[in-house]
Design an enzyme around this catalytic site. Structure first.
Site, PDB file in Angstrom:
ATOM      1  N   GLN A 191       0.181   1.284  -3.308  1.00 22.14           N
ATOM      2  CA  GLN A 191       1.631   1.752  -3.447  1.00 22.14           C
ATOM      3  C   GLN A 191       2.136   1.305  -4.593  1.00 22.14           C
ATOM      4  O   GLN A 191       3.429   1.624  -4.935  1.00 22.14           O
ATOM      5  CB  GLN A 191       2.371   1.513  -2.199  1.00 22.14           C
ATOM      6  N   GLU A 226       1.463  -1.955  -0.211  1.00 21.61           N
ATOM      7  CA  GLU A 226       2.282  -2.465  -1.542  1.00 21.61           C
ATOM      8  C   GLU A 226       2.372  -3.375  -1.945  1.00 21.61           C
ATOM      9  O   GLU A 226       2.765  -3.699  -3.316  1.00 21.61           O
ATOM     10  CB  GLU A 226       3.882  -2.149  -0.614  1.00 21.61           C
ATOM     11  N   ARG A 303      16.097  -7.804   4.112  1.00 19.86           N
ATOM     12  CA  ARG A 303      16.486  -6.716   4.472  1.00 19.86           C
ATOM     13  C   ARG A 303      16.730  -6.683   6.204  1.00 19.86           C
ATOM     14  O   ARG A 303      17.820  -5.964   6.428  1.00 19.86           O
ATOM     15  CB  ARG A 303      15.559  -5.405   4.280  1.00 19.86           C
ATOM     16  N   ARG A 335       6.942   0.402   7.150  1.00 20.42           N
ATOM     17  CA  ARG A 335       8.063   1.442   7.449  1.00 20.42           C
ATOM     18  C   ARG A 335       9.303   0.636   8.076  1.00 20.42           C
ATOM     19  O   ARG A 335       9.271   0.557   9.227  1.00 20.42           O
ATOM     20  CB  ARG A 335       7.451   2.552   8.114  1.00 20.42           C
ATOM     21  N   PHE A 337      11.026  -1.994   6.534  1.00 22.13           N
ATOM     22  CA  PHE A 337      10.977  -3.090   5.972  1.00 22.13           C
ATOM     23  C   PHE A 337      11.983  -4.068   6.576  1.00 22.13           C
ATOM     24  O   PHE A 337      12.991  -4.283   5.928  1.00 22.13           O
ATOM     25  CB  PHE A 337      11.436  -2.703   4.487  1.00 22.13           C
ATOM     26  N   ALA A 502      10.738   1.718   0.185  1.00 19.76           N
ATOM     27  CA  ALA A 502      11.993   1.383   0.499  1.00 19.76           C
ATOM     28  C   ALA A 502      12.488   2.939   0.485  1.00 19.76           C
ATOM     29  O   ALA A 502      13.591   3.232   0.324  1.00 19.76           O
ATOM     30  CB  ALA A 502      12.761   0.755  -0.571  1.00 19.76           C
ATOM     31  N   GLU A 705      11.934   6.194   5.791  1.00 20.41           N
ATOM     32  CA  GLU A 705      12.119   4.997   6.675  1.00 20.41           C
ATOM     33  C   GLU A 705      13.063   5.147   7.902  1.00 20.41           C
ATOM     34  O   GLU A 705      13.077   4.955   9.033  1.00 20.41           O
ATOM     35  CB  GLU A 705      12.201   3.435   6.059  1.00 20.41           C
TER      36      GLU A 705
END
Lengths: 747, 161
Positions: A191, A226, A303, A335, A337, A502, A705
């Site tokens: 990703q 990612e 996050r 998903r 995050f 994100a 997400e």
């Protein structure tokens, strides 16, 4: 508009990494990984493996020409371990052989002498021992002590949430092909084109311009591809050292055993409400189970940290968060995050508070919902808030009060089956919390036959980002969608691309594409103006591939226009760039405007629990979700449905098991993801109408997400049943597997 | 090595194959049909579903030598003369696909269901697809696609497609 790849998908013609025709001289690689969770390598003996059938090379840290380092945020993750071992599954050697089978066979002949040290598996224990990644984060807003003094109702406790295996269908893999002059092409299932290209260059000790990383599509990603670059860089390293093409594909069980997962968290919470149920104060401590290397964990934690107020207005908060270093494979993005965990804790705390207050949890939620003008704990003031609108739209659709009454009625009439209900509001900040990453570029080429090729840094992994980008390009240029093709994601065409994560893939890359198309359109309009002597560019339009002046159709097609433009020596290629405006964040003060906007939603979940056996069924889910002005309602609906089911997997049946020595026990045969029978009989998804969003491309909103949060409803609806049975123990941890439900009731 | 004779998607083959090679690897590596995917290699996920003498099987759990004298249909054999089957069209129409990796196996299982039972109820669909995991979608669009395909295939329309 539907996913453009579907015609190939249904025929089995889409090419994934392992479907690429084998280049001449292809070798296969396998990884030898640590069998010990914590220790120090004393000796690595590869002599027997080197002599094994078909083996071309056994690569250890000594063979790495450049840096032995692939840490995503912190340089704490060697590609191949040479000294300290931090988890079972940590790569130590790469075996390259003629076939995958021979490579794996040779792996079994590697002997490694590891001095065993005491591992740590519990995040709280790791924190007590000072084992954390990056720094502890603390955010204080308002006056928490005063607010608790004023609170009439206070609830506090500890709770935990579990991990989740990505189970993307295409496991980690890459194909690396050496080219002339020390260059290398790597086709990968990843990703992060920019970041992985950088890791390859550093490990191989060649400049980035000699590394071409290409991505056609992923068989799912969900964040798991990612940040951890092990498998992509290992294939590139082997190809470089042997000057032969090398493919590395890991098996499902290797993937489950050695890759990162969604982070489990442990939480301490304390919440205070006034006499009406308004939240006055919230104090929370987040312990994140990060694993042996930092990987991307501090960013995930950040996050969670910024989302611990959920969809509610909370004037006084103290949030503390630590990323705990434990001896399991480094957990990574999945998903949401960190937002699902951040939301889980405020929802749990509020649920607990509702019990103490004796007020219905659903009413309590509604009175605390965010509104325009409210401030989030980090000082950002909200505009265009759709929290209440989503709630009211859902209420109009399902009549929440009636649904509660129906559940009560059902429970009165049934002894062994009990129903539970939950309403979950969603507020999800959109943008990378690390402001730098909020940039993207696009390259749009128009060829002399009128066909258009678009390249961006976005990675297609089933979420339909390429279809959305294609649609933006065709609409902006005013041509039929068939004329546009979205090319591969390739670092030679699009440099320094941010990861596709994100939920920002379409926002960022779509906007860059729009800018490039607008620039090309202006060039073409100038040409039309010159040819027609009509210089009001605003009144020149291209629609469905035909030129219009002041609304009047000309006998002038897109193809003719493009050929004229070429003959007139017009530049038909345009690169454009987009950076999300007006976002910033001060990490010292923990204040700022980290997100461009928020995605909202509300859902109602109803479950039926068999209280004799602990098994349950999701009876219904009704979702209202705010996608702005959708770029593709079909894609957005599919994203919502998929996210909800994947999330219910996390909150109910997906449970990871480890042996006492840290070895992963879960495998393809024992780790259950939702199957088709898991889908509720009534599952309704509605997109919020008349929602506009000036902060993203064509008024749309990110979708990947945010709807994952709705899946928390399954946990809380089951909890609703459990707490009606007994309240003499603390809230159970997530996920609520049938076994856990049974034990909660009877233990 | 053993010599086997079989048909795949109507084409007859005679090949030498190692006794321990799975049908999945044989199809992908020896017959170059890469539409059949490996999702788990453990018979759990259904991504490698193919038809063996009209019965859906996980190709990762069948040995290539077992297809001797038999007929195999893979995802590549579902479209006729390049034209999508009504089921494939319905998957596209209902957006029953995201990443596409589970799709070939999913379509084979659904195809087999519609051959056995042209009038499936929702429970029949759930039964037939139970062994095919999808990690991207919420299965709803898949159910809708199969229901729609069944409708399209009903005799009253009797269009030969």
């Amino acid at each position: 508009m539907k996913n453009v790849d579907m015609k190939m998908h249904v025929k089995g013609q889409s090419v994934f990494i392992d479907d690429i025709k084998a280049p001449i001289g292809l070798l296969n690689a396998a990884l030898f990984t640590s069998p010990v969770a914590k220790g120090r390598i004393k000796n690595i003996d590869i002599s027997a493996a080197q002599k094994s059938e078909g083996v071309a090379m056994v690569i250890t840290h000594k063979d790495i020409p450049g840096k032995n380092q692939i840490g995503h945020m912190i340089a704490d993750q060697p590609l191949l371990a040479f000294d300290e071992i931090e988890y079972i599954g940590q790569p130590i050697a790469i075996v390259v052989a003629d076939t995958r089978k021979n490579a794996k066979k040779a792996c079994q002949l590697i002997k490694v002498d590891i001095e065993k040290l005491e591992p740590v598996f519990e995040p709280r224990e790791a924190y007590q021992k000072g084992l954390i990644h990056a720094q502890k984060r603390v955010l204080v807003n308002g006056n928490i002590e005063e607010a608790f003094k004023k609170s009439k109702y206070i609830a506090s406790g500890r709770i935990d949430s579990g991990g989740q295996e990505h189970f993307y269908f295409e496991t980690q893999r890459a194909l690396a092909i050496p080219k002339e002059a020390d260059t290398i092409k790597v086709c990968a299932s990843c990703q992060s084109p920019g970041a992985f290209q950088h890791h390859i260059a550093e490990v191989l000790d060649i400049p980035m311009h000699k590394v071409e990383l290409e991505i056609r599509r992923l068989g799912g990603g969900f964040g798991g591809k990612e940040s951890t670059a092990v498998w992509v860089v290992a294939a590139a390293l082997a190809a470089k050292l042997l000057n032969r093409p090398v493919k590395l594909v890991i098996s499902r069980n290797e993937d489950i055993a050695t890759t990162g997962k969604r982070h489990p968290y442990s939480y301490d919470y304390k919440i205070g409400l006034d006499e009406n149920g308004k939240i006055l104060a919230f104090e929370v401590f987040l312990y994140q189970q990060a694993g042996g290397c930092a990987d991307i964990s501090p960013a995930v934690l950040g996050r969670s940290f910024l989302h611990t107020s959920g969809s509610y207005c909370i004037p006084n908060v103290k949030i503390t968060a630590v990323s705990c270093k434990t001896n399991i494979p480094p957990n990574n993005a999945f998903r949401g995050f960190g937002v699902p965990q951040g939301t889980f804790i405020i929802e749990s705390a509020l649920f607990h508070a509702s019990e103490i207050m004796g007020k219905n949890i659903i009413e309590l939620k509604k009175i605390n919902l965010l509104k325009d003008g409210d401030f989030l704990p980090y000082g950002m003031q909200l505009k265009k808030t759709n929290a209440v609108r989503c709630w009211e739209t859902l209420d109009e659709k399902v009549n929440i009060k009636k649904r509660i009454e129906a559940v009560e009625e059902f429970n009165k009439n049934n002894q062994t089956k009990k129903r539970g209900i939950s309403v979950i509001p969603v507020c999800f900040g959109i943008s990378f919390a690390q402001s730098t990453l909020n940039q993207a570029s696009a390259l749009v080429n128009i060829y002399i036959d009128g066909s258009v090729s678009v390249s961006t840094g976005a990675v297609e992994m089933g979420q339909g980002v390429n279809t959305k980008i294609l649609s933006v390009a065709a609409n902006t240029l005013g041509i039929q969608k068939e004329k546009v093709r979205v090319d591969t994601t390739n670092t030679s065409r699009i440099p320094n691309a941010s990861p596709t994560s994100a939920s920002t893939g379409a926002d960022l890359n779509g906007m860059a594409t729009k800018f490039a198309c607008e620039e090309l359109l202006t060039r073409l309009k100038k040409l039309i103006a010159k040819k027609t002597n009509f210089f009001d560019l605003d009144k020149i339009r291209i629609k469905d591939g035909i030129v219009y002046l002041c609304g009047a159709k000309l006998d002038y097609t897109w193809e003719e226009l493009i050929l004229d433009a070429y003959n007139e020596r017009t530049d038909l290629s345009c690169h454009s760039f987009y950076a999300t405006p007006a976002i910033y964040y001060d990490r010292v003060k923990e204040r700022g405007r980290p997100f461009a906007y928020y995605s909202y939603g509300t859902s109602l979940t109803e479950v039926e629990v068999d209280i004799l056996r602990g098994v349950y069924e999701i009876v219904s889910i009704d979702v209202v979700h705010d996608v702005g002005k959708s770029l593709s309602p079909e894609i957005d609906k599919g994203q919502i449905e998929g996210a909800v089911i994947q999330s219910i997997g996390w909150t109910t049946i997906e449970q990871l098991r480890y042996a006492p020595d840290g070895k992963m026990l879960s495998s393809a045969n024992s780790y259950k993801i939702p199957d088709i029978k898991f889908v509720p009989k009534n599952f309704n998804v509605m997109l919020l109408e008349n929602s506009e969003n000036p902060y993203a491309v064509c008024n749309s909103k990110a979708i990947g997400e945010p709807p994952f949060i709705h899946g928390l409803g399954a946990y809380f609806a089951i909890l609703d049943v459990l707490r009606k049975i007994r309240k003499d123990k603390p809230l159970p941890s997530l996920p609520l597997t049938p076994e856990k439900v049974f034990m909660y009731i009877y233990e | 090595m053993k010599t086997i004779t079989f048909t795949v998607n109507g084409q007859k083959y005679t090949r030498e194959v190692e006794e321990h090679k799975t049908l999945l690897r044989f199809l992908r590596e020896d017959i170059s049909l890469t539409g059949t995917k490996e999702g788990c290699g453990a018979g759990e996920c259904g991504a490698c579903t193919v038809l063996l003498n009209s019965k859906p099987v996980n190709a990762c759990l069948v040995l290539a030598v077992e297809i001797d004298g038999k007929e195999v249909i893979t995802i590549e054999g579902i479209a006729q003369d390049g034209k999508l089957s009504p089921l494939q069209e319905a998957f596209e129409r209902h957006h029953a696909i995201q990443c596409g990796f589970c799709t070939p196996g999913m379509i084979i299982s659904a195809h087999s269901l519609l051959q056995r039972n042209p009038n499936p109820k929702r429970e029949d669909i759930q039964e037939a697809i139970e062994g095919n995991f999808c990690r991207c979608t919420g299965y709803l669009q898949i159910i809708e696609a199969i229901e729609d395909a069944a409708e399209q295939l009903k005799p009253k329309k009797s269009k030969k497609r």
